[in-house]
Scaffold this active site. Structure first.
Site, PDB file in Angstrom:
ATOM      1  N   SER A  60      -0.310  -2.868  -5.278  1.00 50.05           N
ATOM      2  CA  SER A  60      -0.921  -1.925  -5.130  1.00 50.05           C
ATOM      3  C   SER A  60      -2.800  -1.653  -5.509  1.00 50.05           C
ATOM      4  O   SER A  60      -3.458  -2.446  -3.782  1.00 50.05           O
ATOM      5  CB  SER A  60      -0.678  -1.276  -6.605  1.00 50.05           C
ATOM      6  OG  SER A  60      -1.495   0.312  -6.482  1.00 50.05           O
ATOM      7  N   ASP A  88       8.706   3.564  -0.855  1.00 49.14           N
ATOM      8  CA  ASP A  88       7.403   3.948  -1.309  1.00 49.14           C
ATOM      9  C   ASP A  88       5.944   5.484  -0.898  1.00 49.14           C
ATOM     10  O   ASP A  88       6.041   5.654  -0.192  1.00 49.14           O
ATOM     11  CB  ASP A  88       5.878   3.210  -1.209  1.00 49.14           C
ATOM     12  CG  ASP A  88       4.828   2.851  -2.089  1.00 49.14           C
ATOM     13  OD1 ASP A  88       4.367   3.724  -2.785  1.00 49.14           O
ATOM     14  OD2 ASP A  88       4.245   1.723  -2.331  1.00 49.14           O
ATOM     15  N   HIS A 102       7.291   2.713  -5.346  1.00 51.46           N
ATOM     16  CA  HIS A 102       5.496   1.833  -5.100  1.00 51.46           C
ATOM     17  C   HIS A 102       5.869   0.755  -6.179  1.00 51.46           C
ATOM     18  O   HIS A 102       4.932  -0.516  -6.119  1.00 51.46           O
ATOM     19  CB  HIS A 102       4.526   2.634  -5.797  1.00 51.46           C
ATOM     20  CG  HIS A 102       3.145   1.837  -5.650  1.00 51.46           C
ATOM     21  ND1 HIS A 102       2.768   2.238  -4.975  1.00 51.46           N
ATOM     22  CD2 HIS A 102       2.742   2.038  -6.490  1.00 51.46           C
ATOM     23  CE1 HIS A 102       1.793   0.973  -4.928  1.00 51.46           C
ATOM     24  NE2 HIS A 102       1.474   1.443  -6.141  1.00 51.46           N
TER      25      HIS A 102
END
Lengths: 738, 738
Positions: free
Chosen positions: A608, A683, A715
């Site tokens: 991320s 995602d 994600h």
């Protein structure tokens, strides 16, 4: 005698040696929460709750009053007993039950079909309310026993008598009622809010009709299909949020009359104790001006002036609801970072102030229309506000007052004092990272904590005196395993003054004369941290696995990360990645001073924001890092969402240079080492456009990243996918860094 | 004198040695058609065309009558001269011009804005017709000088006088007029068909409203978007195709009245020479019953019975239009594989036959309602029907009569003869792979060919006598380079009887005492072949690159591939991949007999059907192949298209066992070696659902393939992407096979 001693000593030596040679190694299944054997190797846990002021331990089979001092340990009821009362096997475990009434022997059980209140003394069902099929967002109020919920995008209320009222009718993919808004930023996590007495229901409306749906593809259909995923990208069309209040007695719904642009944020809805007022922390789209406003719950009318205002040249980020004093409904505790640190402030609704804009220590300005009093002075962060001891009139909180990495439990008097006169009482152990669950009146709490030397402890603590009774001290679950050495320390940030904290893991079977490949794990973004003084300094299981394979692991919380104050976080404003990388390179410089770190075999991994950092480091320092694995990365902030993205980067049109400088698309050409990008194909947070655009940029520039994606995953990866993912990440370092 | 000789000999020796030691190595840019230096290293080419019966060489600067024997080489016109006539610089090169009228000094030039006819003797513009902006599918008829074209999905006609008529109005993404249909299967490549006199226009209508759009994503938009990509998957909804005829004189459009299901195929539209009839090869959706029907072009009325019918228990695949005899409009040449080999048949429209179903040598049955006469008996395939020598009444074709790998040019009399009496005349060299361009009356052709010993030759050949004049003999463009040894040979297929042909490339600097990593390149599907007797046995540039890096490359055309007859191809029916793999494993067994092949370092690579084969081989023979790179693979035939997929696999509901057995989703669990899947992210042929489903299956099974995708690319990569791709493929073998 002497001979026996010698024999015993020999046997002990033999046993120790044997134990050393037969110690086990971990599999990824042992170390990852998605692994099949993970829970076997965790420190023992204790499920507990409160029945009013009575501490209760919950197990699968029973609920037991925790006996300490005068009280005796006593089984309140069993799972079997509840099912006997019900006449059918509806309750599977006592771990999920709760006690909604402090002074009644009533336990609340929720099944897939109904909510049940069972009198466990009378052994009878006190009340039951059905659950409508397909209902989500279930929000039950114990006072009125009314249930609010959603079917799809519409809101319904079911009264205690089972009668149902539909509050909204035009709910759709575009118009969504009763769900969380603003993509769960600003501390928002739900969309239905009962007044304390359960007579009024506030709920969100989110109009996202102007937001395009990101083209997410479901490949499990016979022929692949897209599905709706409304995604507001920075600078583009965004949500319109509004708030309604439904009155269960009149059956009427009124809308809060907020004349400001609908693209403003309405956050942290807070009911007054009497249910007559609703308070809303309001924030403009630019996120640099917060106003706390009251609304009349009966009419929706907005107060003519705000109660509190905060401005900041970077951003203001309200994250917490008001918490009214149980003993004085004219006052409440508010949390704010106006003075740099997240602190508790007492606000006094009765005490009007002449509104003036003043400079605050956080670098912004404040304008208080009522009295606002700092309760917790000091250079530390409140992590959790636990609640109040109503008898002592103290506020109880967890904060890193002792040390930036230690999150300990403290009490402070709720009264108007000068900062220098404020005294804190340490309630828990002075080290480690704690969690707390408070009883009804705030006199006792159950403290669960770990530290680098404590696997897990659970204590019952008197909040007046700090007196503690140990309920559980978990054994080290890893005593039969080869565990690497984990240490922590600090270095100076790239600014030369700020302390940054790291975790360092040495390889299992460490030999100081060798040189080891070393992997930096990184996150680096706001609202998260990787190093704290919990068990193993907050290690991630994969790091243990890598240490087992002969890697040094290094993790550094750079400027921009969590619990170090507003200025520490805001150092990155409008140019995300730049200061963060400078700090990480300071970490690399430190690593290079360690004789056992092979500076020619440095890797980096993150997910991320950490995927952004990893990709950025690989492209910005191509001669430092040889191998990287970047998961679900942000590649260009223009593809990230409005709420988070514009807070830190402003809108692309306002900060074109910052967006350009922070974009990895232009850096794709610099890639030299081996970089694998991994993403969830579905995602919804860092949409695939990030990764795929980077891949395209690399192809155009003639560089060669690697790529993998997990179809159907979002994600993050969970369960067996998490294990598969870490096999993959590990293999990449094994292939190219060893 | 003697001394001088010695010196000369020494100098020659020195030069040779120097040449050897200084020979160059290829880059990928030298070897791939997308590479920046590729065209510098190709054998010299000659652009030519015909002005009636006059051969013309075209260069950027001029058009030159090719002088042989009696005629002299002569410049007909120059690019500059054409632009002088036009008064502006509209013509950039003479390579793109054509001569629409055999007997007039008229050259046709097409710019982006108009079609021009220039009289290069009178030096004047004879005619010009504008091109409408945005027009596609431009189809111009030299007789009427009418232009048919599409704007979007609608059809327009522009008459010689420039006036325009819109023929259709409801064209859309769902209803498409004037474009190719049936996904270019069955030899279909366009949707507009002028009658020979240019007075009638036949055009296709494709109703694809029932077909879902595959969710293709364009990531180059500000926020990623899907776009329309109608993709009919095997067994699912498909196109409805119909055909209309527009009459330029009446302005009326009639529809061919075909009462059969619209999901039947209407292929290979063929006009009668007088423009009164339109012939259509019609095929049911099952693709096992072909009927050739005539339609009245004026009314659209279908003939009451078909002319020719073919059935096959596997499939029938009409691929060619009718070619009417120039000297007798009541007869035409038809191509068919009814007798196993693709052959020419003379059909006689006047000679009605009593229709009876008879067995044919191809394994199917035929029912001829008119006389059908085999013109080209023998165990070989017609690759190209070139045309007719009108004076000699011969048919000219390219076929592999000499040897399965050699495609040579032949003439055969167009007359009713017994097969044993048929005589062929070899017109070209008896070896190599030839291409031909025929003049107006068929008396001469320009033959361009290469062979393992001939880089490229261009010859002008008299089709009556075979007499040949050499126009170009290209030098070996690689004489300064290290070129690997390329050989060819045959092995027996897994059936023990069929000959299969291979290409074998040894590493540059081959040392027979060494063991080399070896990569099998594979395609293996119908309608393609990898081995033929053209330059370097049809090598692919990447193979040279790999040989340079020290790999053995092996390429085998298994059963199921092209130009070996129907039975050879149909061995794979309803279980694609299985026989093909057995044959490839025979190839591996052969490789293992070669002392320099390292059987522990075998790799495999292929694209499309070859990607299917590669993935299949990696999963079906996990102990044979260590490394594979599969490009744009089919993974499960249910995700492939109706036209191609159902031909070879039937519909999923008809052949569930075959689909299950051939699916790679269930084989994903067997993967042991390193397999990289590569795809164009916007692949409209093997849609990403194939690759992504396989990745998902591997994740679920705990196996670890690698993956890469090219955003924005389709089924194949071109230009710099092609070079990037092959760097990537090479690197994978270098990483894991060396």
């Amino acid at each position: 005698m002497k001979k026996a001693c010698l024999l015993a000593a020999f046997m002990m030596f033999a046993l120790t040696t044997m134990a050393q040679t037969t110690k086990k190694s971990f599999t990824l299944n042992d170390l990852l929460s998605g692994g099949s054997t993970f829970w076997n190797l965790q420190p023992k846990y204790m499920f507990s709750t409160w029945w009013g002021d009575v501490p209760v331990e919950l197990t699968v089979d029973e609920a037991r009053r925790i006996g300490v001092e005068k009280s005796k340990s006593e089984v309140l009821f069993t799972t079997e007993g509840l099912n006997e009362i019900l006449g059918e096997k509806l309750v599977r475990a006592c771990t999920g039950v709760s006690f909604p009434y402090p002074d009644q022997p009533i336990v609340k059980v929720q099944t897939s079909k109904e909510i049940l209140l069972i009198d466990f003394e009378k052994k009878s069902v006190a009340w039951r309310g059905p659950l409508q099929e397909g209902a989500s967002e279930l929000t039950w109020n114990p006072e009125s026993r009314a249930l609010a919920y959603c079917i799809g995008s519409n809101v319904f209320v079911q009264k205690a008598d089972g009668s149902r009222i539909q509050l909204t009718f035009d709910g759709s993919d575009d118009i969504v009622y009763g769900h969380s808004v603003s993509r769960e930023e600003f501390g928002i996590s739900k969309g239905l809010f009962w007044s304390p007495d359960g007579k009024r229901l506030a709920f969100y409306k989110k109009d996202q009709s102007r937001i395009p749906s990101y083209p997410q593809v479901d490949i499990t259909k016979r022929i692949a299909e897209t599905y709706i995923d409304k995604y507001p990208m920075a600078g583009e069309e965004t949500e319109d949020v509004s708030v309604a209040v439904f009155d269960i007695q009149t059956g009427k719904t009124v809308w809060l009359q907020n004349p400001k642009p609908k693209t403003d944020y309405m956050t942290n809805l807070s009911w007054s104790p009497d249910g007559q007022k609703l308070y809303v922390f309001e924030l403009n789209r630019d996120q640099n001006h917060m106003q706390l406003f009251g609304y009349d719950a009966a009419t929706g009318k907005k107060d003519s002036e705000p109660l509190v205002e905060e401005r900041h040249p970077k951003y203001v980020e309200p994250m917490h609801t008001l918490r009214f004093l149980p003993w004085d409904a004219t006052k409440a505790v508010m949390q704010s970072r106006r003075d740099n640190w997240n602190h508790l402030y007492l606000i006094d609704f009765k005490k009007r102030m002449y509104p003036e804009w003043r400079n605050a220590d956080g670098g912004g300005t404040t304008c208080d229309h009522i009295a606002v009093q700092l309760l917790t002075p000091g250079n530390f962060e409140i992590r959790d506000f636990i609640g109040f001891n109503q008898k002592e009139k103290t506020a109880l909180f967890i904060g890193n007052m002792t040390h930036p990495l230690h999150h300990t439990i403290h009490a402070v008097k709720v009264r108007n004092e000068k900062p220098k006169d404020v005294k804190y009482m340490l309630l828990s152990a002075g080290e480690g990272v704690h969690g707390a669950s408070l009883n009804s009146t705030g006199t006792q709490l159950i403290d669960t904590y770990s530290s680098p030397t404590v696997a897990r402890e659970v204590n019952l603590i008197q909040t007046k005196t700090g007196k503690s009774v140990n309920l559980l001290t978990a054994a080290d679950p890893w005593q039969d395993y080869n565990v690497p050495e984990i240490t922590s320390g600090s270095i100076k940030a790239a600014d030369g003054v700020t302390d940054l904290y790291y975790r360092l893991i040495k390889p299992v079977g460490f030999d100081p004369s060798k040189k080891y490949p070393t992997v930096v794990y990184v996150y680096g973004g706001p609202h998260a941290h990787n190093v704290q003084a919990s068990r193993g300094y907050y290690f991630r299981g994969w790091e243990i696995y890598m240490a087992q394979l002969g890697y040094v692991i290094f993790v550094l919380d750079n400027r921009g990360s969590q619990y170090r104050g507003l200025k520490f976080e805001q150092a990155t404003f409008r140019h995300l990645g730049e200061e963060e990388m400078k700090d990480q390179i300071k970490g690399v410089e430190f690593l290079k001073t360690l004789p056992y770190v092979d500076a020619n075999r440095l890797g980096v991994h993150g997910w991320s924001f950490g995927g952004f950092m990893t990709t950025n480091l690989m492209c910005s320092y191509p001669d430092v890092f040889k191998v990287g694995v970047a998961g679900g990365p942000v590649i260009d902030w223009k593809y990230y969402e409005v709420m988070y993205g514009e807070r830190y980067m402003d809108r692309p049109e306002e900060n074109p240079d910052g967006y350009a400088a922070c974009s990895l698309l232009t850096k794709a050409k610099n890639l030299k080492g081996r970089l694998q990008i991994i993403l969830g194909y579905n995602d919804p947070t860092c949409v695939p456009q990030h990764s795929f655009s980077f891949i395209r940029a690399c192809i155009d520039a003639g560089t060669q990243p690697d790529l993998f994606l997990y179809p159907g995953d979002g994600h993050n990866m969970f369960g067996t996918d998490q294990v598969h993912l870490h096999e993959r990440i590990t293999r990449y370092f094994e292939d190219y860094l060893k």
